[in-house]
Design an enzyme around this catalytic site. Structure first.
Site, short mmCIF file in Angstrom:
data_model
loop_
_atom_site.label_atom_id
_atom_site.label_comp_id
_atom_site.label_asym_id
_atom_site.label_seq_id
_atom_site.Cartn_x
_atom_site.Cartn_y
_atom_site.Cartn_z
N HIS A 1 44.13 40.63 42.98
CA HIS A 1 42.85 40.53 42.33
C HIS A 1 41.79 39.64 43.36
O HIS A 1 42.12 39.10 43.99
CB HIS A 1 42.83 40.10 41.02
CG HIS A 1 43.54 38.64 40.95
ND1 HIS A 1 44.75 38.27 40.91
CD2 HIS A 1 43.07 37.25 41.05
CE1 HIS A 1 44.88 37.04 41.20
NE2 HIS A 1 43.92 36.31 41.18
N HIS B 1 38.09 37.40 43.17
CA HIS B 1 37.46 36.66 42.36
C HIS B 1 35.91 36.82 42.81
O HIS B 1 35.50 36.79 43.91
CB HIS B 1 37.47 35.14 42.48
CG HIS B 1 39.01 35.02 42.14
ND1 HIS B 1 38.97 34.12 40.90
CD2 HIS B 1 40.22 34.80 42.66
CE1 HIS B 1 40.45 33.90 40.83
NE2 HIS B 1 40.90 34.33 41.78
P1 5GP Z 1 44.64 33.32 41.03
O1 5GP Z 1 44.78 31.84 41.01
O2 5GP Z 1 45.87 34.06 41.00
O3 5GP Z 1 43.79 33.77 42.21
O4 5GP Z 1 43.77 33.70 39.78
C1 5GP Z 1 44.22 34.16 38.62
C2 5GP Z 1 42.94 34.04 37.76
O5 5GP Z 1 43.39 34.93 36.35
C3 5GP Z 1 42.46 32.58 37.04
O6 5GP Z 1 41.41 32.21 37.45
C4 5GP Z 1 42.87 32.77 35.54
O7 5GP Z 1 41.88 31.75 35.01
C5 5GP Z 1 42.74 34.11 35.39
N1 5GP Z 1 43.51 34.55 34.41
C6 5GP Z 1 44.81 34.21 34.08
N2 5GP Z 1 45.23 35.09 33.05
C7 5GP Z 1 44.10 35.59 32.22
C8 5GP Z 1 43.96 36.54 31.40
O8 5GP Z 1 44.94 36.68 30.59
N3 5GP Z 1 42.70 36.91 30.98
C9 5GP Z 1 41.65 36.64 32.06
N4 5GP Z 1 40.47 37.17 31.74
N5 5GP Z 1 41.80 35.82 32.96
C10 5GP Z 1 42.76 35.33 33.09
#
Ligand code: 5GP
Ligand code: ZN
Length: 137
Positions: free
Chosen positions: A101, A103
């Protein structure tokens, strides 16, 4: 990880709700529930893969098009003056959800957010490291 256990696959499949902002055949975008700024949006390829290294290059054009569309809309809707596109790979880089994903994080002048802590290189270190990276491709 099995796709049935992947939180973002479950969001893509509609098993878990999300605040959706954009969808097409290849991509879903929805608000991050722990935003770094209001409007922080996640842009997710619908097909499961863990990180950028596993992402098929032929899917890149659709993804880039979605990043541009969503980034522009987030900027307009939040009144931001700019936005980051960030993408974390592996736990050491802060990846917590192992479904690729991006951001999109809206930014405004003077918002106080600080992401860039820059360092320096020692004598000769830069050329040596550049050569070491280059020989691995
Ligand atoms: P990473 O740290 O893996 O780059 O980002 C994961 C992101 O996913 C985090 O910013 C976290 O807040 C978001 N996130 C985790 N679980 C969920 C969810 O169930 N729904 C949504 N909308 N965001 C999520
Ligand atoms: Zn997944």
């Amino acid at each position: 990880m099995a796709e049935s256990e992947c939180i973002f696959c479950r969001i893509v499949n509609g098993e878990i709700p999300c605040a959706k902002v954009y969808e097409d055949d290849a991509v879903l975008a929805f608000l991050d529930l722990g935003p770094m700024a209001k409007g922080h949006t996640l842009v997710v390829p619908k097909r499961h893969c863990e990180n950028l290294l596993a992402f098929p290059e032929e899917e890149a054009p659709a993804l880039i098009a979605a990043l541009k569309k969503v980034g522009n809309a987030v900027m307009q809707a939040t009144g931001a003056g700019g936005f980051h596109v960030l993408q974390n790979n592996f736990p050491a880089a802060g990846q917590t959800v192992f479904h690729l994903h991006w951001h999109i994080i809206p930014r405004s002048e003077g918002d106080g957010m600080s992401l860039w802590a820059q360092g320096t290189y020692g004598e000769g270190e830069m050329a040596e490291l550049a050569a070491s990276i280059a020989e691995r491709m």
